[in-house]
Design a protein around this motif. Structure first.
Motif, mmCIF file in Angstrom:
data_model
loop_
_atom_site.group_PDB
_atom_site.id
_atom_site.type_symbol
_atom_site.label_atom_id
_atom_site.label_comp_id
_atom_site.label_asym_id
_atom_site.label_seq_id
_atom_site.Cartn_x
_atom_site.Cartn_y
_atom_site.Cartn_z
ATOM 1 N N LYS A 49 0.766 -1.227 0.385
ATOM 2 C CA LYS A 49 -0.285 -0.101 0.091
ATOM 3 C C LYS A 49 1.203 1.036 -0.028
ATOM 4 O O LYS A 49 0.101 2.538 -0.057
ATOM 5 C CB LYS A 49 -1.085 0.276 1.244
ATOM 6 N N GLY A 50 2.468 1.181 0.376
ATOM 7 C CA GLY A 50 3.316 2.116 0.335
ATOM 8 C C GLY A 50 3.317 3.351 1.968
ATOM 9 O O GLY A 50 3.059 4.386 1.217
ATOM 10 N N VAL A 51 2.368 3.090 2.662
ATOM 11 C CA VAL A 51 1.309 3.938 3.662
ATOM 12 C C VAL A 51 3.304 3.946 3.546
ATOM 13 O O VAL A 51 4.585 4.359 3.811
ATOM 14 C CB VAL A 51 1.166 3.419 4.693
ATOM 15 N N ARG A 52 2.650 6.234 4.320
ATOM 16 C CA ARG A 52 4.000 6.731 4.525
ATOM 17 C C ARG A 52 3.840 7.060 6.711
ATOM 18 O O ARG A 52 4.620 7.045 7.296
ATOM 19 C CB ARG A 52 3.802 7.901 4.070
ATOM 20 N N SER A 53 2.848 7.067 7.126
ATOM 21 C CA SER A 53 2.743 6.882 8.208
ATOM 22 C C SER A 53 1.916 5.792 9.175
ATOM 23 O O SER A 53 1.459 4.895 8.494
ATOM 24 C CB SER A 53 2.089 8.129 8.727
ATOM 25 N N ILE A 57 -2.690 3.215 9.283
ATOM 26 C CA ILE A 57 -2.695 1.584 9.196
ATOM 27 C C ILE A 57 -3.880 1.586 10.123
ATOM 28 O O ILE A 57 -4.130 1.472 10.338
ATOM 29 C CB ILE A 57 -1.539 1.330 9.656
ATOM 30 N N THR A 58 -4.660 1.674 9.321
ATOM 31 C CA THR A 58 -6.719 1.155 9.288
ATOM 32 C C THR A 58 -6.336 0.279 10.264
ATOM 33 O O THR A 58 -7.267 -0.317 11.371
ATOM 34 C CB THR A 58 -7.326 1.896 8.907
ATOM 35 N N ASN A 63 -5.349 3.350 19.565
ATOM 36 C CA ASN A 63 -4.180 3.964 20.723
ATOM 37 C C ASN A 63 -3.157 3.774 20.274
ATOM 38 O O ASN A 63 -1.802 4.513 20.890
ATOM 39 C CB ASN A 63 -5.204 3.242 21.750
ATOM 40 N N TRP A 64 -2.434 2.205 19.813
ATOM 41 C CA TRP A 64 -1.165 1.905 19.552
ATOM 42 C C TRP A 64 -0.576 2.961 18.148
ATOM 43 O O TRP A 64 0.456 2.884 18.386
ATOM 44 C CB TRP A 64 -1.447 0.886 19.360
#
Length: 351
Positions: A49-53, A57-58, A63-64
């Motif tokens: 997905k190439g997530v940046r943060s 990440i849903t 809280n984590w």
């Protein structure tokens, strides 16, 4: 031994998550008190997905995610981009320390090729190349190399099929991180090693060391001169590395890996493009498991070299073919946007 969650964050922030494989990511999430299966989820979000943060990440508990907000995935910021008429896109990427590098996405009907950088700047000072005019700033880390591919992939909304280490820098000076990046691109993103090319002007002993990794990449060696004197004129570092020694090392590479070597040769009008030069080059490579890639010169403002005519390029090509040398011609893409071979430089253009 970390004692608090904050300590864990600080410790891990020293190594971005990008560049870690699934086993390493699994070990990391477990060290943060999370179940092992979150390692696979993290791997998918980072590479597929190439997530940046981590905050994005849903599938992770809110809280984590908030507790992990200081952890760096290792993505750069697009500082500037330009699009050429042939749809080649040049990206200026800003790294965490503010340094700027270039990467280029080159789409065709069937492929998306990324030209990646391995260093900020370059120490080799090749006379015809813009990158080396500013010298070397530093090596790129593994995650900074891998990030370039993910950036292009996201921008084009298309999977990358091919990678060439032909951007800023000399890859074999940064061999440890380049090899690690190749393995990550292969195992974690799924790009076949045979679709990856590592280009070098030749660093004594480094081609031999690269061979020991038994990668299935294509090795591209920049010759640009058909004899030692001419090559030294164009590539100052060649003064310490005789052409005969370079070719001997390339033969060892073929013997160890079973992979042929590509020799890159930039054609400069009136300097290295005569039939005499073609005959010298053919003599050097006769009996070699290799392929010659001819590149008509791409102009830069700092020097006054000229691109040879198509007639001269064809004559040089035909001369090599007549001598039994496998050869092809590559007219670089992105020329008018300074995105072609030899034109890349770190320029802090304001977006």
């Amino acid at each position: 031994m970390v004692s608090t969650l904050d300590d864990a964050i600080v410790t891990q922030s020293q190594r971005p998550l990008l560049g870690m494989n699934q086993s390493e990511l699994t070990a990391w999430v477990q060290a943060q008190g999370q179940p092992a299966y979150r390692g696979k989820q993290l791997h998918q979000w980072v590479y597929d997905k190439g997530v940046r943060s981590l905050a994005d990440i849903t599938v992770f508990p809110k809280n984590w995610r908030q507790a992990m907000e200081k952890v760096s995935i290792g993505r750069s910021v697009i500082h500037y981009r330009s699009v050429a008429a042939d749809e080649t896109v040049k990206f200026l990427l800003r790294l965490d320390d503010g340094q700027i590098i270039e990467t280029v996405g080159m789409p065709t009907e069937k492929r998306l090729t990324v030209c990646v950088s391995s260093q900020v700047g370059c120490p080799m000072a090749c006379d015809f190349c813009a990158t080396g005019k500013g010298g070397l700033v530093r090596n790129l880390a593994t995650h900074e190399i891998v990030d370039q591919v993910l950036t292009v992939q996201a921008a084009f909304e298309q999977r990358v099929s091919n990678i060439v280490f032909m951007g800023m820098g000399e890859p074999l000076i940064n061999a440890q991180n380049v090899v690690a990046a190749v393995k990550c691109l292969n195992h974690d993103i799924g790009i076949g090693q045979r679709s990856i090319t590592i280009s070098t002007v030749g660093i004594p002993g480094q081609i031999r060391r690269l061979a020991k990794h038994q990668l299935q990449v294509t090795l591209a060696v920049s010759l640009h001169g058909s004899n030692q004197s001419l090559r030294t004129q164009l590539i100052p570092s060649a003064q310490q590395y005789q052409l005969t020694d370079l070719l001997d090392e390339c033969r060892e590479y073929v013997a160890v890996t079973g992979r042929r070597v590509t020799f890159e040769y930039i054609l400069l009008a009136g300097l290295n493009d005569s039939e005499v030069h073609a005959a010298e080059l053919a003599q050097l490579l006769r009996g070699f498991q290799s392929h010659v890639n001819l590149i008509p010169y791409n102009p830069i403002s700092e020097v006054d070299y000229q691109r040879p005519s198509r007639k001269r390029v064809n004559q040089f090509t035909n001369s090599l073919k007549a001598s039994g040398i496998a050869v092809s011609v590559r007219y670089s893409r992105g020329l008018e946007k300074d995105a072609a071979c030899g034109q890349l430089r770190a320029s802090k253009i304001e977006p």
